[in-house]
Design a protein around this motif. Structure first.
Motif, short mmCIF file in Angstrom:
data_model
loop_
_atom_site.label_atom_id
_atom_site.label_comp_id
_atom_site.label_asym_id
_atom_site.label_seq_id
_atom_site.Cartn_x
_atom_site.Cartn_y
_atom_site.Cartn_z
N PRO A 176 0.82 -1.21 0.00
CA PRO A 176 0.00 0.00 0.00
C PRO A 176 0.86 1.26 0.00
O PRO A 176 1.92 1.31 0.62
CB PRO A 176 -0.80 -0.12 1.29
CG PRO A 176 -0.87 -1.58 1.56
CD PRO A 176 0.44 -2.14 1.09
N GLU B 249 -3.17 -1.36 -2.58
CA GLU B 249 -4.00 -0.18 -2.30
C GLU B 249 -3.20 1.11 -2.43
O GLU B 249 -2.01 1.17 -2.12
CB GLU B 249 -4.55 -0.24 -0.87
CG GLU B 249 -5.74 -1.17 -0.72
CD GLU B 249 -6.51 -0.88 0.55
OE1 GLU B 249 -7.50 -0.13 0.50
OE2 GLU B 249 -6.10 -1.40 1.60
N THR C 77 -8.43 4.98 -2.66
CA THR C 77 -9.10 5.58 -1.52
C THR C 77 -8.69 7.04 -1.49
O THR C 77 -7.49 7.36 -1.51
CB THR C 77 -8.69 4.90 -0.20
OG1 THR C 77 -9.19 3.56 -0.20
CG2 THR C 77 -9.26 5.65 0.99
N SER D 156 -14.37 -1.82 -3.64
CA SER D 156 -13.87 -2.22 -2.32
C SER D 156 -15.00 -2.16 -1.30
O SER D 156 -16.06 -1.57 -1.54
CB SER D 156 -12.72 -1.33 -1.88
OG SER D 156 -13.16 0.01 -1.72
N SER E 19 -7.05 -1.38 6.22
CA SER E 19 -7.36 -1.08 4.83
C SER E 19 -7.16 0.41 4.59
O SER E 19 -7.08 1.22 5.53
CB SER E 19 -8.81 -1.45 4.53
OG SER E 19 -9.71 -0.57 5.21
N GLY E 20 -7.10 0.80 3.32
CA GLY E 20 -6.95 2.21 3.01
C GLY E 20 -8.06 3.05 3.60
O GLY E 20 -7.82 4.14 4.15
#
Length: 482
Positions: A325, A347, A386, A402, A440-441
């Motif tokens: 990421p 990500e 994101t 997502s 997660s983002g």
């Protein structure tokens, strides 16, 4: 968690509920909650002077029925009707039966001048655009009168779905909304018009997927990464930071400061400001080579203070080519190739302010600031990332496809004092550290923004520094975790 739903969703739920209830029961529920909120804002109800600004929709009916309840408690209630022939018939009858009075719009100045409290029931949640001239004049007169202003469901003149304000709108001291928050109540510029929010439950059954949501302490606490007994610095996550330049070495220091306070086990720095970083944070692992040669990381932060030279471009390309990421901020947003971002399999999080978002979208800054919800969604869609849009209300939209993509997150903890040099660098490092720790983002951006804003609030209503925000993060982490 505060959840917000679109006008269409709320109206669908209202229709379903009304089909199960006696005629008018739902409006009576809303009116009871509105009257109770108004009573709570008055020193005393008996003898208070209350003005109702009544339009032709259901909000006007809510205001009239609430006014009737307050009149029965001894308040002097006068309804100013913008469209007398279209006023809610039953609500008007209830107000008159309770001893309330009715005045024309022409007599509104006198009514508003003597009022202790004004109830804004001009336009409902379906209103689009600013107020019409006659209603706008009433809104201005109400503000000039010095009374407490309470809006019904949302301030008249704001867009319930988007938070946009396309003309004159009521500026309320408080807004009493029914069944659900609406996105516009959480998002600027409309949020600035809403004042204090009070949600009155009226029994709506709403879907599990809201249009917007705002995390609260318990939600953030559940997402915070915590070390386990067998954790070491590598298992906790290592975040790499590519920031700073000969001209802006402080950006590297601030990004590393945010990263070190963000929960990861270690921070690797790759860039030209290694001496400044080590002087301030000797625990940092530094590298003079390209990012790809710096050692193992679980996430990268790239961009703050990077400059625009050939070395900066190469470092950015190196980071975007990685399989972990990546968070891109500041100069990285100007230098990045959109195709390189879209083609990534890991990500990517972009964290622009309004000016940077405008450049990425090819629109004016004013358009981004007036339509923040549309802008953050467009960033996520266009770049497949994101997107965290910084500003008076920070918004987070997840990448297409997502989890949570439909629901935009609104950060509730910001403060205007964060508009200071370097605060965004701290946020980038903090969020990147959370990415490296495994969030997660979407969750990393949401938790990062929440803690960042909370740290600024802890410093009080006074000028602050980016360093001060970073140093406060440890305390707010502990407070949120309980």
């Amino acid at each position: 968690m505060r959840t917000a739903y679109s006008v269409e969703t709320v109206r669908t739920a209202e229709r379903a509920l009304m089909a199960q209830l006696p005629h008018g029961a739902l409006m009576q529920r809303a009116a009871a909650g509105l009257a109770a909120a108004c009573a709570g804002l008055l020193r005393r109800v008996y003898g208070a002077r209350i003005a109702l600004l009544v339009g032709s929709g259901d909000n006007g009916g809510d205001a009239l029925f609430a006014g009737a309840r307050l009149a029965r408690r001894g308040a002097g209630v006068t309804a100013v009707l913008l469209n007398p022939e279209r006023a809610h018939v039953e609500g008007l009858a209830a107000l008159r039966a309770a001893g309330g009075r009715v005045a024309s719009a022409e007599a509104a100045d006198g009514v508003l001048r003597g009022a202790d409290l004004v109830v804004d029931g001009i336009v409902g949640i379906g209103g689009k655009g600013g107020l019409r001239p006659d209603a706008a004049q009433l809104a201005r007169a109400a503000s000039d009168g010095g009374a407490v202003i309470v809006s019904v469901d949302l301030p008249s003149g704001v867009d319930a779905d988007t938070g946009e304000v396309r003309g004159t709108a009521v500026r309320a001291d408080a807004t009493v909304t029914f069944g659900s928050y609406k996105p516009g109540l959480l998002i600027d510029p409309a949020r600035e018009h809403a004042g204090a929010l009070r949600l009155v439950g009226i029994g709506l059954e709403l879907p599990s997927r809201p249009d917007a949501e705002a995390l609260q302490h318990a939600d953030v606490a559940a997402l915070l990464p915590w070390p386990e007994a067998e954790s070491d610095k590598y298992r906790r996550g290592v975040v790499g930071v590519v920031a700073g330049s000969a001209r802006y070495p402080g950006a590297a220091v601030l990004a590393v400061a945010g990263a070190l306070h963000g929960g990861a086990g270690a921070v690797r720095y790759a860039g030209p400001a290694a001496d400044a970083v080590i002087a301030r944070f000797p625990e940092t692992l530094v590298s003079a080579g390209p990012p790809s040669k710096a050692g193992r990381v679980q996430a990268w932060v790239v961009g703050p203070g990077l400059g625009d030279g050939a070395d900066a471009r190469q470092a950015l390309e190196d980071v975007l080519a990685s399989d972990v990421p990546v968070l891109v901020d500041a100069d990285g947003l100007r230098l990045m190739s959109p195709d390189a971002v879209r083609d990534r399999t890991a990500e990517t999080v972009l964290t622009p302010h309004a000016g940077e978002a405008a450049a990425l979208l090819g629109v004016s800054r004013e358009r981004v600031e007036s339509g923040r919800l549309a802008a953050v969604r467009a960033l996520a869609e266009r770049f497949g990332v994101t997107a965290l849009l910084k500003g008076s209300t920070t918004l987070i939209a997840a990448a297409p496809g997502s989890r949570g993509h439909h629901t935009v997150r609104v950060n509730p903890t910001g403060t205007p004092w964060l508009a200071t040099a370097g605060s965004g660098d701290v946020l980038s490092g903090l969020t990147g550290s959370l990415l490296a720790a495994g969030l997660s983002g979407r969750d990393a951006a949401s938790v990062g923004a929440y803690l960042h804003g909370l740290a600024a609030r802890e410093l009080g209503d006074a000028p602050l520094t980016a360093v001060g925000v970073a140093e406060e993060l440890r305390g707010v982490w502990r407070d949120v975790a309980g």
